[in-house]
Scaffold this motif. Structure first.
Motif, PDB file in Angstrom:
ATOM      1  N   THR A 115       0.854  -1.181   0.000  1.00 13.05           N
ATOM      2  CA  THR A 115       0.000   0.000   0.000  1.00 13.05           C
ATOM      3  C   THR A 115       0.894   1.237   0.000  1.00 13.05           C
ATOM      4  O   THR A 115       2.018   1.194   0.512  1.00 13.05           O
ATOM      5  CB  THR A 115      -0.931   0.032   1.218  1.00 13.05           C
ATOM      6  N   PRO A 116       0.435   2.331  -0.580  1.00  2.59           N
ATOM      7  CA  PRO A 116       1.278   3.533  -0.670  1.00  2.59           C
ATOM      8  C   PRO A 116       1.816   4.021   0.678  1.00  2.59           C
ATOM      9  O   PRO A 116       2.932   4.537   0.746  1.00  2.59           O
ATOM     10  CB  PRO A 116       0.345   4.572  -1.305  1.00  2.59           C
ATOM     11  N   THR A 173      19.189  -3.312  -9.153  1.00  3.18           N
ATOM     12  CA  THR A 173      18.067  -3.389 -10.087  1.00  3.18           C
ATOM     13  C   THR A 173      17.085  -2.264  -9.803  1.00  3.18           C
ATOM     14  O   THR A 173      17.193  -1.576  -8.800  1.00  3.18           O
ATOM     15  CB  THR A 173      17.373  -4.765  -9.989  1.00  3.18           C
ATOM     16  N   GLN A 174      16.148  -2.101 -10.690  1.00  4.68           N
ATOM     17  CA  GLN A 174      15.098  -1.098 -10.538  1.00  4.68           C
ATOM     18  C   GLN A 174      13.816  -1.777 -10.085  1.00  4.68           C
ATOM     19  O   GLN A 174      13.559  -2.931 -10.420  1.00  4.68           O
ATOM     20  CB  GLN A 174      14.840  -0.379 -11.872  1.00  4.68           C
ATOM     21  N   ILE A 175      13.015  -1.025  -9.349  1.00  2.00           N
ATOM     22  CA  ILE A 175      11.679  -1.493  -8.975  1.00  2.00           C
ATOM     23  C   ILE A 175      10.711  -1.091 -10.076  1.00  2.00           C
ATOM     24  O   ILE A 175      10.715   0.046 -10.525  1.00  2.00           O
ATOM     25  CB  ILE A 175      11.224  -0.858  -7.644  1.00  2.00           C
ATOM     26  N   THR A 176       9.904  -2.039 -10.503  1.00  2.00           N
ATOM     27  CA  THR A 176       8.793  -1.742 -11.396  1.00  2.00           C
ATOM     28  C   THR A 176       7.543  -1.681 -10.522  1.00  2.00           C
ATOM     29  O   THR A 176       7.292  -2.587  -9.732  1.00  2.00           O
ATOM     30  CB  THR A 176       8.634  -2.845 -12.471  1.00  2.00           C
ATOM     31  N   ARG A 177       6.787  -0.592 -10.659  1.00  2.00           N
ATOM     32  CA  ARG A 177       5.582  -0.395  -9.840  1.00  2.00           C
ATOM     33  C   ARG A 177       4.381  -0.188 -10.752  1.00  2.00           C
ATOM     34  O   ARG A 177       4.474   0.507 -11.749  1.00  2.00           O
ATOM     35  CB  ARG A 177       5.697   0.869  -8.985  1.00  2.00           C
ATOM     36  N   GLU A 200      -3.387  -1.465  -3.599  1.00  2.00           N
ATOM     37  CA  GLU A 200      -2.151  -2.232  -3.490  1.00  2.00           C
ATOM     38  C   GLU A 200      -1.353  -2.019  -4.773  1.00  2.00           C
ATOM     39  O   GLU A 200      -1.871  -2.196  -5.874  1.00  2.00           O
ATOM     40  CB  GLU A 200      -2.434  -3.720  -3.307  1.00  2.00           C
ATOM     41  N   VAL A 201      -0.095  -1.642  -4.617  1.00  2.00           N
ATOM     42  CA  VAL A 201       0.806  -1.423  -5.740  1.00  2.00           C
ATOM     43  C   VAL A 201       1.607  -2.707  -5.958  1.00  2.00           C
ATOM     44  O   VAL A 201       2.205  -3.240  -5.014  1.00  2.00           O
ATOM     45  CB  VAL A 201       1.757  -0.239  -5.457  1.00  2.00           C
ATOM     46  N   LEU A 202       1.603  -3.211  -7.180  1.00  2.00           N
ATOM     47  CA  LEU A 202       2.413  -4.381  -7.520  1.00  2.00           C
ATOM     48  C   LEU A 202       3.853  -3.927  -7.700  1.00  2.00           C
ATOM     49  O   LEU A 202       4.134  -3.002  -8.466  1.00  2.00           O
ATOM     50  CB  LEU A 202       1.913  -5.049  -8.797  1.00  2.00           C
ATOM     51  N   VAL A 203       4.753  -4.561  -6.978  1.00  2.00           N
ATOM     52  CA  VAL A 203       6.179  -4.243  -7.006  1.00  2.00           C
ATOM     53  C   VAL A 203       6.903  -5.453  -7.579  1.00  2.00           C
ATOM     54  O   VAL A 203       6.684  -6.581  -7.131  1.00  2.00           O
ATOM     55  CB  VAL A 203       6.691  -3.925  -5.580  1.00  2.00           C
TER      56      VAL A 203
END
Length: 164
Positions: free
Chosen positions: A112-113, A131-135, A152-155
């Motif tokens: 969650t944010p 690495t980078q996070i994809t959100r 909910e943010v998919l990480v």
């Protein structure tokens, strides 16, 4: 806290009530039913890890491999007791799980944010792994939770190459 080694193991069925208690004390995590944690400790024990210090449960990571994508570990919950915070247990538990699953190339989770601790953990892993996070928004508050839960943010993170 005594200078003792933390022991990492997969959970057993009898850990379910202790996991429930740990998660209950770990706001802002969503507390699921006692039955749920028994199922995780039984059916999903190979993709979960418990951390014990002097015989006491102080850390928990629950996860599962995505159906038909055995190279993706979805991390569901990460909990560390107040007495064990600051020891880096969350990172250590995820690294321990990855060592048990060398085919995993991606780690996914949802956050969650407002969950600063979880964002900090996964941003730390991204830095550690280079690495980078994809959100991306995944479960929307109104559409999926009828306004009863934050979005909910998919990480998604790539796991660095490891020796197999």
């Amino acid at each position: 806290m005594p200078d003792s080694a933390v022991e990492f193991t997969n959970p057993v069925l009898e850990d379910g009530p202790f996991v429930y208690d740990l998660v209950a004390q770990s706001k802002p995590l969503d507390l699921n039913s006692r039955y749920f944690y028994l199922v995780q400790c039984g059916h999903f024990s190979k993709t979960c890890v418990r951390a014990c210090l002097n015989g006491e449960l102080v850390g928990w990571v629950s996860g599962h491999l995505l159906p038909e994508q055995n190279n993706v570990l979805f991390v569901w919950q990460v909990a560390v007791s107040a007495q064990a915070r600051g020891m880096g247990l969350a990172v250590q538990m995820i690294q321990w799980l990855l060592a048990k699953h060398p085919a995993v190339r991606q780690v996914h989770t949802s956050i969650t944010p407002g969950n600063k601790a979880s964002w900090g953990l996964f941003e730390s892993l991204a830095r550690r792994w280079g690495t980078q996070i994809t959100r991306s928004d995944w479960f929307h508050s109104q559409q999926h939770f009828q306004g009863n839960h934050d979005t909910e943010v998919l990480v998604q993170l790539s796991v660095p190459a490891r020796n197999e």
